[in-house]
Write an enzyme that holds these catalytic residues in place. Structure first.
Site, PDB file in Angstrom:
ATOM      1  N   ALA A  25       0.845  -1.200   0.000  1.00 40.49           N
ATOM      2  CA  ALA A  25       0.000   0.000   0.000  1.00 40.49           C
ATOM      3  C   ALA A  25       0.878   1.246   0.000  1.00 40.49           C
ATOM      4  CB  ALA A  25      -0.903  -0.017   1.232  1.00 40.49           C
TER       5      ALA A  25
ATOM      6  N   GLN B 224      -5.811  -7.402  -4.601  1.00 36.53           N
ATOM      7  CA  GLN B 224      -6.020  -7.888  -3.229  1.00 36.53           C
ATOM      8  C   GLN B 224      -7.095  -7.031  -2.569  1.00 36.53           C
ATOM      9  OE1 GLN B 224      -3.317  -6.856   0.067  1.00 36.53           O
ATOM     10  NE2 GLN B 224      -2.919  -9.050   0.241  1.00 36.53           N
TER      11      GLN B 224
ATOM     12  N   CYS C 140      -2.721  -7.557   6.971  1.00 34.59           N
ATOM     13  CA  CYS C 140      -2.431  -6.139   7.233  1.00 34.59           C
ATOM     14  C   CYS C 140      -2.439  -5.881   8.746  1.00 34.59           C
ATOM     15  CB  CYS C 140      -3.462  -5.253   6.537  1.00 34.59           C
ATOM     16  SG  CYS C 140      -3.181  -3.510   6.894  1.00 34.59           S
TER      17      CYS C 140
ATOM     18  N   GLY D 211       9.044 -12.032   3.246  1.00 36.97           N
ATOM     19  CA  GLY D 211       9.733 -11.496   4.430  1.00 36.97           C
ATOM     20  C   GLY D 211      11.227 -11.441   4.236  1.00 36.97           C
TER      21      GLY D 211
ATOM     22  N   ARG E  42       9.913  -4.913  -0.002  1.00 34.21           N
ATOM     23  CA  ARG E  42      10.822  -3.760   0.123  1.00 34.21           C
ATOM     24  C   ARG E  42      12.134  -3.966  -0.625  1.00 34.21           C
ATOM     25  NH1 ARG E  42      10.591  -3.565   6.484  1.00 34.21           N
ATOM     26  NH2 ARG E  42      10.493  -5.788   6.022  1.00 34.21           N
TER      27      ARG E  42
END
Ligand SMILES: Cc1cc2nc3c(=O)[nH]c(=O)nc-3n(C[C@H](O)[C@H](O)[C@H](O)COP(=O)(O)O)c2cc1C
Length: 337
Positions: free
Chosen positions: A21, A73, A104, A206, A230
């Site tokens: 997001a 999603q 989330c 992760g 990320r």
């Protein structure tokens, strides 16, 4: 790696861009695709924003013909509203599958009994998966975390099994708990347990910041694929790098500063073309994105100080042009990958 099918859809790669997001907007997805990503997600979409349309949501679902293949999603607590929103979404978007967010950790979402709340109390998650899987003509998948307050391997196994029983076609699992948010160790054991518990594809998520991180996750959990999140900030090459390592066992050459600056400029160009923002917010956003590409540059602190004064896109591009001079290299200096 074995090719993965999600329902009838055969993925072109087992390495996919995760939903993020506020990050994986159209410019982010396009730059990742240009450098090797073969599958991407829209950012998470709130079921209310689809049903009661807000302007922000239009930006979230903006796409182009180059932005394919793609999945969406949905996040929300209520099975009826989620079904209604899902039906509306598939009318508007050509997606290969639809994921339900049970991951989330944001308190606002958990308070609404959505997102990671389902890890505590999965009753409505199962109802959502069942009704969407029955009523829609596309695969339904679920994104989980390893637990709520703490990793609970029995519970996450049970949740994954029940998602499969209710019709899920794949599981994505971020190996952190809701409490952990986005920091701390990734629980590879939880991913392995979920992989061994179900017969549908399982993707681990992760701390995938390098090709080697991805290989280690796959080797230690047996998961079918990984999601890059990320790790793609300022490094859109990561998808290709992972594929290469898994295929040939070779690690990539470090990218040069010139290559990174070129990618940063292209990303900024996509932001200008595809985002609808006020000029000052847009310049701030472009500056943040440019900094992702520059984080490993020599003299990074000096460069950051200069960038902090940028107010317009023109100023930013001028600094990018002068960066090799500012940091005292000729541009060929390899940045760390
Ligand atoms: C800024 C940000 C936004 C995120 N938004 C979403 C989201 O919308 N849906 C989702 O399932 N996960 C979301 N995530 C979680 C990522 O998809 C991923 O599972 C997580 O960051 C762990 O991967 P990493 O440690 O490699 O970043 C988000 C993560 C970040 C950092």
């Amino acid at each position: 790696m074995k090719p993965i099918k999600i329902g009838p859809y055969k993925l072109l790669s087992n390495i996919i861009l995760a939903p993020m997001a506020g990050v994986t907007d159209l410019p982010f997805r396009l730059i990742c695709r240009d450098h090797g990503a073969k599958f991407a997600f829209f950012e998470m979409i709130d079921c209310n924003s689809i049903l009661y349309g807000k302007k922000k949501e239009n930006d979230i679902i903006r796409t182009t013909s180059k932005d394919k293949p793609i999945a969406a999603q949905l996040v929300g607590p209520d099975p009826d509203l989620m079904l209604k929103a899902a039906k509306e979404l598939v009318k508007r978007l050509a997606i290969k599958f639809l994921d339900i967010n049970a991951a989330c950790p944001v308190p606002k979402m958990v308070k609404k009994k959505a997102g990671a709340y389902f890890l505590k109390d999965p009753g409505n998650l199962y109802k959502i998966v069942r009704s969407l899987a029955c009523e829609l003509d596309l695969p339904i998948t679920v994104k989980l975390r390893s637990g709520y307050h703490k990793a609970d391997h029995d519970k996450i196994r049970e949740i994954a099994e029940n998602c499969e029983k209710n019709g899920a076609s794949a599981i994505f699992i971020h190996g952190r708990t809701q409490d952990q948010g986005y920091s701390g160790e990734v629980d590879l054991e939880a991913i392995k347990i979920v992989k061994n518990a179900v017969n549908i594809p399982v993707f681990g998520s992760g701390n995938i910041f390098s090709a080697d991180n991805a290989r280690k996750m796959i080797d230690s959990t047996g998961c079918d694929g990984v999601m890059v999140a990320r790790g793609a900030y300022g490094n859109p090459w990561i998808f290709k790098d992972i594929e290469k390592l898994l295929k040939n066992g070779t690690l990539p050459e470090p990218r040069t500063i010139d290559e990174k600056l070129k990618a940063a400029k292209k990303h900024i160009g996509y932001i200008e073309k595809h985002r609808n923002m006020r000029p000052q917010s847009m310049a701030g956003y472009m500056r943040k994105v440019a900094q992702w590409y520059m984080k490993d540059f020599p003299n990074a602190c000096h460069l950051r100080r200069i960038l902090n004064n940028v107010k317009t896109k023109g100023q930013l591009l001028a600094i990018l042009d002068r960066t090799p001079e500012i940091i005292g290299t000729n541009g060929a200096f390899p940045g760390a990958v």
